[in-house]
Scaffold this motif. Sequence first.
Motif, PDB file in Angstrom:
ATOM      1  N   ARG A 142      -6.070  -6.755  -5.779  1.00  0.00           N
ATOM      2  CA  ARG A 142      -4.924  -5.988  -5.309  1.00  0.00           C
ATOM      3  C   ARG A 142      -3.702  -6.916  -5.170  1.00  0.00           C
ATOM      4  O   ARG A 142      -3.845  -8.134  -5.083  1.00  0.00           O
ATOM      5  CB  ARG A 142      -5.239  -5.372  -3.947  1.00  0.00           C
ATOM      6  N   HIS A 148      -0.139  -4.318   2.736  1.00  0.00           N
ATOM      7  CA  HIS A 148      -0.393  -2.989   2.213  1.00  0.00           C
ATOM      8  C   HIS A 148      -0.003  -1.917   3.224  1.00  0.00           C
ATOM      9  O   HIS A 148      -0.225  -2.073   4.425  1.00  0.00           O
ATOM     10  CB  HIS A 148      -1.870  -2.839   1.855  1.00  0.00           C
ATOM     11  N   VAL A 152      -7.075  -0.085   1.847  1.00  0.00           N
ATOM     12  CA  VAL A 152      -7.676  -0.154   0.513  1.00  0.00           C
ATOM     13  C   VAL A 152      -8.989  -0.923   0.627  1.00  0.00           C
ATOM     14  O   VAL A 152      -9.143  -1.791   1.484  1.00  0.00           O
ATOM     15  CB  VAL A 152      -6.746  -0.850  -0.509  1.00  0.00           C
ATOM     16  N   SER A 156      -8.296  -3.140  -8.100  1.00  0.00           N
ATOM     17  CA  SER A 156      -6.970  -2.564  -8.310  1.00  0.00           C
ATOM     18  C   SER A 156      -6.818  -1.775  -9.603  1.00  0.00           C
ATOM     19  O   SER A 156      -6.052  -0.813  -9.652  1.00  0.00           O
ATOM     20  CB  SER A 156      -5.923  -3.686  -8.282  1.00  0.00           C
ATOM     21  N   ARG A 204       1.786   4.798  -4.664  1.00  0.00           N
ATOM     22  CA  ARG A 204       0.857   3.666  -4.596  1.00  0.00           C
ATOM     23  C   ARG A 204       1.591   2.330  -4.774  1.00  0.00           C
ATOM     24  O   ARG A 204       1.268   1.349  -4.121  1.00  0.00           O
ATOM     25  CB  ARG A 204      -0.228   3.806  -5.679  1.00  0.00           C
ATOM     26  N   VAL A 209       0.046  -1.110  -2.652  1.00  0.00           N
ATOM     27  CA  VAL A 209      -1.404  -1.223  -2.812  1.00  0.00           C
ATOM     28  C   VAL A 209      -1.829  -1.315  -4.274  1.00  0.00           C
ATOM     29  O   VAL A 209      -3.015  -1.507  -4.559  1.00  0.00           O
ATOM     30  CB  VAL A 209      -2.124  -0.040  -2.134  1.00  0.00           C
ATOM     31  N   HIS A 210      -0.874  -1.145  -5.201  1.00  0.00           N
ATOM     32  CA  HIS A 210      -1.202  -1.237  -6.625  1.00  0.00           C
ATOM     33  C   HIS A 210      -0.051  -1.881  -7.394  1.00  0.00           C
ATOM     34  O   HIS A 210       1.121  -1.731  -7.040  1.00  0.00           O
ATOM     35  CB  HIS A 210      -1.467   0.150  -7.222  1.00  0.00           C
TER      36      HIS A 210
END
Length: 249
Positions: A142, A148, A152, A156, A204, A209-210
Amino acid sequence: MRTELFMVLVRTFERFLALFIRWRKEPLMPVALLLASLGLWAFLGISDELGERETHQWDEKILLSMREPSDLAEPIGPDWLEESGRDLTALGGFTILTGLTLASIGIAVLLRRPRIAVVIAVAITSGMALVQWLKSGYDRPRPDLISHGTVVSNASFPSGHSTMSAVVWLTLGLLLARTQPSRAMRIYLISLSVLITLLVGMSRVYLGVHWPTDVLAGWALGAAWALGSWVIAVWWDRRSAALGDVVGN
């Protein structure tokens, strides 16, 4: 050798011609297959580029552009925008998508459309399994540049929320649109499912988080899966109708 190659090309052309003739009442079938193929090609292309530093720099640049320069722990914009991001990302979460799937299957059963119920169940459960398999295979970490904005717990790539929101929302939107006689309603339903899918993916990245490429790959794969499911549903309906005509005669 040239003769054999020529014969292969001729047979391939004949098969495509037969498909176009068979689907003349469903002109969108070849288009859907083409778009699904492009989606898979895009996913494979993005996955091949994961090791390239240039792609990683592009990911970092976009991710950091959504954070406050003075405090990377905070996303840009007012507090209500961050809260909206969490609300939108929930539309691609396991709980919402599972509930939506079960509700849709129940509606299809009550409407006596068992084939649609089967397509929904198989498409979405297989999509979930595929995402988990791909995550464990690529095992991409990630983003670690920022904190974040939501919890999570797995790898990822590809983005599970982006992939599954595309699989669920697009599959349901396409199947529901097929039942509507109004063209405006069909366009509205498909557009709404596309909009929700895009908003989930963007949330996201906004929440940190991505990586953007995780989301792009998820969109491409999920859209291909949804289009493929729609093609199967249409083909099954046509085949069942044809068999019914034969039995009736």
